[in-house]
Design a protein around this motif. Sequence first.
Motif, PDB file in Angstrom:
ATOM      1  N   SER A  39       4.626  13.962  23.548  1.00  0.00           N
ATOM      2  CA  SER A  39       4.054  12.735  22.600  1.00  0.00           C
ATOM      3  C   SER A  39       2.718  12.889  22.065  1.00  0.00           C
ATOM      4  N   MET A  40       1.827  13.388  23.123  1.00  0.00           N
ATOM      5  CA  MET A  40       0.600  13.426  22.598  1.00  0.00           C
ATOM      6  C   MET A  40       0.329  14.874  21.917  1.00  0.00           C
ATOM      7  N   VAL A  41       1.165  16.007  22.148  1.00  0.00           N
ATOM      8  CA  VAL A  41       1.047  17.031  21.311  1.00  0.00           C
ATOM      9  C   VAL A  41       1.416  16.739  19.730  1.00  0.00           C
ATOM     10  N   ARG A  42       2.671  16.028  19.808  1.00  0.00           N
ATOM     11  CA  ARG A  42       3.190  15.755  18.393  1.00  0.00           C
ATOM     12  C   ARG A  42       2.222  14.988  17.569  1.00  0.00           C
ATOM     13  N   GLU A  43       1.449  13.976  18.414  1.00  0.00           N
ATOM     14  CA  GLU A  43       0.649  13.016  17.615  1.00  0.00           C
ATOM     15  C   GLU A  43      -0.452  13.796  17.354  1.00  0.00           C
TER      16      GLU A  43
END
Length: 67
Positions: A39-43
Amino acid sequence: MSKGVMSEKLKYELAHDLGFGEKVEDGDWSDVTTGEVGSMVREAIKRGEDEMAKEAKVNGAAHQNAE
């Protein structure tokens, strides 16, 4: 040691924005799940793309006005 892709500031900001900042307040990231990291990477990618789009729009407008 190589420098990471994300700054420490951005990592903590993303963790808080995504709702799991309390897990990393002490600097220990071992309780963060792979799903949360994803989720961090996508955000981070989304924010980068949004910023690039804003810059392109501003630069395009500036270019249009220069003619």
